[in-house]
Design a protein around this motif. Structure first.
Motif, PDB file in Angstrom:
ATOM      1  N   ARG A 196       0.841  -1.211   0.000  1.00  0.00           N
ATOM      2  CA  ARG A 196       0.000   0.000   0.000  1.00  0.00           C
ATOM      3  C   ARG A 196       0.870   1.252   0.000  1.00  0.00           C
ATOM      4  O   ARG A 196       0.567   2.237  -0.692  1.00  0.00           O
ATOM      5  CB  ARG A 196      -0.883  -0.020   1.246  1.00  0.00           C
ATOM      6  CG  ARG A 196      -1.735   1.238   1.435  1.00  0.00           C
ATOM      7  CD  ARG A 196      -2.833   1.304   0.389  1.00  0.00           C
ATOM      8  NE  ARG A 196      -3.608   2.532   0.520  1.00  0.00           N
ATOM      9  CZ  ARG A 196      -4.648   2.649   1.368  1.00  0.00           C
ATOM     10  NH1 ARG A 196      -5.008   1.623   2.137  1.00  0.00           N
ATOM     11  NH2 ARG A 196      -5.303   3.786   1.410  1.00  0.00           N
ATOM     12  N   ILE A 197       2.012   1.184   0.763  1.00  0.00           N
ATOM     13  CA  ILE A 197       2.914   2.332   0.784  1.00  0.00           C
ATOM     14  C   ILE A 197       3.486   2.577  -0.608  1.00  0.00           C
ATOM     15  O   ILE A 197       3.538   3.719  -1.097  1.00  0.00           O
ATOM     16  CB  ILE A 197       4.039   2.109   1.801  1.00  0.00           C
ATOM     17  CG1 ILE A 197       3.475   2.130   3.225  1.00  0.00           C
ATOM     18  CG2 ILE A 197       5.149   3.149   1.645  1.00  0.00           C
ATOM     19  CD1 ILE A 197       4.487   1.758   4.290  1.00  0.00           C
ATOM     20  N   ARG A 198       3.917   1.506  -1.288  1.00  0.00           N
ATOM     21  CA  ARG A 198       4.484   1.657  -2.624  1.00  0.00           C
ATOM     22  C   ARG A 198       3.435   2.188  -3.596  1.00  0.00           C
ATOM     23  O   ARG A 198       3.749   3.008  -4.472  1.00  0.00           O
ATOM     24  CB  ARG A 198       5.024   0.314  -3.111  1.00  0.00           C
ATOM     25  CG  ARG A 198       6.270  -0.174  -2.359  1.00  0.00           C
ATOM     26  CD  ARG A 198       6.864  -1.363  -3.079  1.00  0.00           C
ATOM     27  NE  ARG A 198       7.270  -0.982  -4.422  1.00  0.00           N
ATOM     28  CZ  ARG A 198       7.515  -1.863  -5.403  1.00  0.00           C
ATOM     29  NH1 ARG A 198       7.350  -3.168  -5.181  1.00  0.00           N
ATOM     30  NH2 ARG A 198       7.909  -1.429  -6.581  1.00  0.00           N
ATOM     31  N   SER A 199       2.190   1.720  -3.461  1.00  0.00           N
ATOM     32  CA  SER A 199       1.115   2.193  -4.354  1.00  0.00           C
ATOM     33  C   SER A 199       0.880   3.687  -4.183  1.00  0.00           C
ATOM     34  O   SER A 199       0.740   4.441  -5.160  1.00  0.00           O
ATOM     35  CB  SER A 199      -0.169   1.412  -4.073  1.00  0.00           C
ATOM     36  OG  SER A 199      -1.240   1.922  -4.856  1.00  0.00           O
ATOM     37  N   GLU A 200       0.858   4.142  -2.922  1.00  0.00           N
ATOM     38  CA  GLU A 200       0.631   5.566  -2.680  1.00  0.00           C
ATOM     39  C   GLU A 200       1.823   6.399  -3.131  1.00  0.00           C
ATOM     40  O   GLU A 200       1.659   7.520  -3.638  1.00  0.00           O
ATOM     41  CB  GLU A 200       0.354   5.808  -1.197  1.00  0.00           C
ATOM     42  CG  GLU A 200      -0.966   5.229  -0.711  1.00  0.00           C
ATOM     43  CD  GLU A 200      -2.157   5.804  -1.457  1.00  0.00           C
ATOM     44  OE1 GLU A 200      -2.146   7.028  -1.750  1.00  0.00           O
ATOM     45  OE2 GLU A 200      -3.092   5.054  -1.774  1.00  0.00           O
ATOM     46  N   VAL A 201       3.046   5.798  -2.966  1.00  0.00           N
ATOM     47  CA  VAL A 201       4.231   6.518  -3.445  1.00  0.00           C
ATOM     48  C   VAL A 201       4.190   6.667  -4.957  1.00  0.00           C
ATOM     49  O   VAL A 201       4.517   7.741  -5.508  1.00  0.00           O
ATOM     50  CB  VAL A 201       5.508   5.798  -2.989  1.00  0.00           C
ATOM     51  CG1 VAL A 201       6.735   6.361  -3.720  1.00  0.00           C
ATOM     52  CG2 VAL A 201       5.714   5.941  -1.490  1.00  0.00           C
ATOM     53  N   GLU A 202       3.784   5.610  -5.650  1.00  0.00           N
ATOM     54  CA  GLU A 202       3.666   5.697  -7.125  1.00  0.00           C
ATOM     55  C   GLU A 202       2.615   6.743  -7.531  1.00  0.00           C
ATOM     56  O   GLU A 202       2.797   7.461  -8.520  1.00  0.00           O
ATOM     57  CB  GLU A 202       3.313   4.327  -7.691  1.00  0.00           C
ATOM     58  CG  GLU A 202       4.454   3.334  -7.590  1.00  0.00           C
ATOM     59  CD  GLU A 202       4.052   1.950  -8.066  1.00  0.00           C
ATOM     60  OE1 GLU A 202       2.846   1.775  -8.409  1.00  0.00           O
ATOM     61  OE2 GLU A 202       4.904   1.056  -8.102  1.00  0.00           O
ATOM     62  N   ARG A 203       1.544   6.804  -6.739  1.00  0.00           N
ATOM     63  CA  ARG A 203       0.524   7.834  -7.027  1.00  0.00           C
ATOM     64  C   ARG A 203       1.095   9.227  -6.843  1.00  0.00           C
ATOM     65  O   ARG A 203       0.843  10.144  -7.635  1.00  0.00           O
ATOM     66  CB  ARG A 203      -0.673   7.626  -6.092  1.00  0.00           C
ATOM     67  CG  ARG A 203      -1.803   8.638  -6.287  1.00  0.00           C
ATOM     68  CD  ARG A 203      -3.042   8.185  -5.519  1.00  0.00           C
ATOM     69  NE  ARG A 203      -4.068   9.197  -5.575  1.00  0.00           N
ATOM     70  CZ  ARG A 203      -4.244  10.166  -4.688  1.00  0.00           C
ATOM     71  NH1 ARG A 203      -3.430  10.223  -3.638  1.00  0.00           N
ATOM     72  NH2 ARG A 203      -5.195  11.055  -4.836  1.00  0.00           N
ATOM     73  N   ILE A 204       1.916   9.385  -5.752  1.00  0.00           N
ATOM     74  CA  ILE A 204       2.543  10.687  -5.530  1.00  0.00           C
ATOM     75  C   ILE A 204       3.524  11.001  -6.655  1.00  0.00           C
ATOM     76  O   ILE A 204       3.605  12.144  -7.126  1.00  0.00           O
ATOM     77  CB  ILE A 204       3.249  10.703  -4.163  1.00  0.00           C
ATOM     78  CG1 ILE A 204       2.214  10.585  -3.036  1.00  0.00           C
ATOM     79  CG2 ILE A 204       4.062  11.982  -3.991  1.00  0.00           C
ATOM     80  CD1 ILE A 204       2.832  10.452  -1.657  1.00  0.00           C
TER      81      ILE A 204
END
Length: 487
Positions: free
Chosen positions: A304-312
């Motif tokens: 989930r952290i990586r997904s949100e980082v990719e979104r950022i």
């Protein structure tokens, strides 16, 4: 002074005065001519019968005297003839007017031997009477002849005719003045008043007033000229108003572009600063996820952290794109091909939400110069926004070509965009979607791309009930002008 009064005083009144003087002179001449004729006739008759009476007096004969006096009555309107001696005593006489002259007047004529004539009145009758000395063959004055002519007929009515002519002239002049006044009022003054009323209403601000082109030809032409002038003024006012609105629109676009440029520069700076930390966070999260000793729950959280980082990271990329002014590389494009490519990209969203896409495109398809990839992104963002709006069941994509300008409309039948939010939809980070479902940069990217192409983009309330977006693009290769937003 009013025009009709000025014309009456300067034209009609002098004309009537000249006519009056001429008429009075003519009547006076007629009267003098009649009197002169009367006097000549009496004098001629007096001379004619005077010779015969002189011979009768020389013979002291009564019968020739009577015959001569009777012969005087054969002349027209001779009403009296008398013979007096040198002392003023009547010898013989016939007719009217015997006492017109006194004995002294008769003796005076006999003494001086000169003929006299005068107008006399007696018993209500008017006469012209002549006294002529009667002389013998030796030149001796033997008596005086009096011939009376009654002043009847036209001679008696010349004064009355003068008065009647004067009255008729006054009545006729009054009628003519009244007729001229009425004609002036109807055919000159009223049309002028109508034209003046139109000009006064125009002066008060009613530019829709127009004069009626009727009446005399000159006023009809004047009304047509006035209407033409008002039409030209209205056309100029319309042009000025259009230019004023265009200037206001351009000013809004410039402010909007300046605002977006400033926000883009700020966003690009922020994106550059947070780009490196985000890369570190993403790498560390990926490395931790590979360890065997962590559980599935922790691994899911790292995902989930990586997904949100990719979104950022994606937001950072969009921010950097937004803050950068692009030199658009244009190529010949076909409108139908662009729309087909954009439709394929949003086909899944349309099918998932059971939305029908309606298209109304010009035939043949317009050809123009643009960056195909960027315009596909514009169409995709607009169609995807419409498909994600609440309550949308139909989306209509239409286009029209007007000379060197292409206009595209994307409309839906959803809830629409509130008027208060329409001026903000192209601002970065503005979105009406729930948190986490939109970055608020899609429409800002649309504005930036259209702006780079020298076009315009705006939002409006669609006739379908929802929101509508209008995109305008130049078809020909021209110097790019500063585009902007319209609402």
């Amino acid at each position: 002074m009013r025009l009709r009064n000025l014309i009456i005083l300067t034209v009609i009144a002098p004309l009537f005065l000249v006519l009056l003087i001429f008429s009075l002179v003519a009547i006076k001449s007629l009267e003098d001519n009649v009197r002169s004729r009367l006097e000549r006739e009496v004098q001629v008759i007096t001379h004619v019968i005077g010779t015969t009476l002189s011979q009768a007096l020389s013979r002291d004969a009564t019968e020739p005297l009577e015959e001569s006096l009777y012969s005087a009555f054969s002349f027209h309107r001779i009403y009296g003839a008398y013979v007096f001696d040198t002392n003023g005593q009547e010898i013989y006489g016939l007719g009217l007017g015997q006492a017109l002259f006194s004995a002294d007047a008769i003796r005076d004529v006999a003494e001086h031997g000169e003929m006299r004539a005068a107008y006399r009145e007696h018993d209500g009758w008017h006469y012209y009477s002549a006294l002529k000395p009667l002389t013998s063959a030796t030149g001796e004055i033997r008596g005086v002849l009096q011939v009376n002519r009654l002043n009847t007929g036209i001679e008696n009515y010349t004064g009355f005719l003068s008065q009647l002519a004067l009255i008729a002239f006054v009545i006729g002049a009054g009628g003519i003045v009244l007729g001229i006044w009425w004609g002036f009022r109807r055919h000159i003054e009223r049309p002028l008043e109508r034209l003046l009323a139109v000009m006064q209403r125009v002066e008060e601000g009613d530019r829709t007033q127009r004069a009626e082109a009727n009446g005399p030809q000159e006023y009809a032409r004047l009304a047509v000229g006035l209407n033409g002038m008002l039409d030209a003024m209205a056309e100029k006012d319309t042009d000025i108003e259009a230019r004023r609105r265009k200037e206001i629109e351009l000013e809004k676009r410039l402010r909007k572009s300046k605002k977006l440029a400033e926000l883009g520069v700020l966003a690009a700076g922020v994106a550059h600063e947070i780009g490196a930390p985000l890369t570190v966070i993403n790498g560390q999260a990926q490395r931790l996820a590979r360890r065997d000793r962590i559980g599935d729950d922790e691994r899911a959280k790292l995902g989930r952290i990586r997904s949100e980082v990719e979104r950022i990271v994606e937001i950072v990329r969009q921010l950097m794109e937004l803050g950068r002014r692009h030199n658009v590389e244009k190529e010949p494009l076909d409108l139908d091909s662009l729309i087909s490519a954009a439709r394929e990209l949003v086909e899944d969203d349309l099918e998932r939400n059971a939305i029908r896409l309606e298209m109304d495109l010009p035939d043949p398809s317009p050809q123009f110069l643009a960056n195909g990839q960027q315009l596909i992104q514009v169409l995709t963002n607009l169609l995807r926004n419409a498909s994600q709006a609440e309550g949308v069941k139909r989306i209509r994509l239409s286009a029209r070509q007007d000379e060197d300008w292409l206009t595209l409309w994307v409309e839906d039948d959803g809830a629409g965009i509130a008027r208060a939010n329409q001026s903000k939809v192209f601002d970065p980070f503005f979105t009406t979607k729930p948190v986490g479902q939109g970055s608020g940069l899609g429409l800002s990217m649309v504005h930036r791309i259209i702006n780079d192409h020298g076009g315009t983009v705006g939002v409006f309330d669609s006739a379908m009930g929802g929101a509508g977006f209008e995109v305008g693009l130049p078809l020909s290769q021209t110097d790019s002008i500063e585009g902007g937003t319209t609402t």
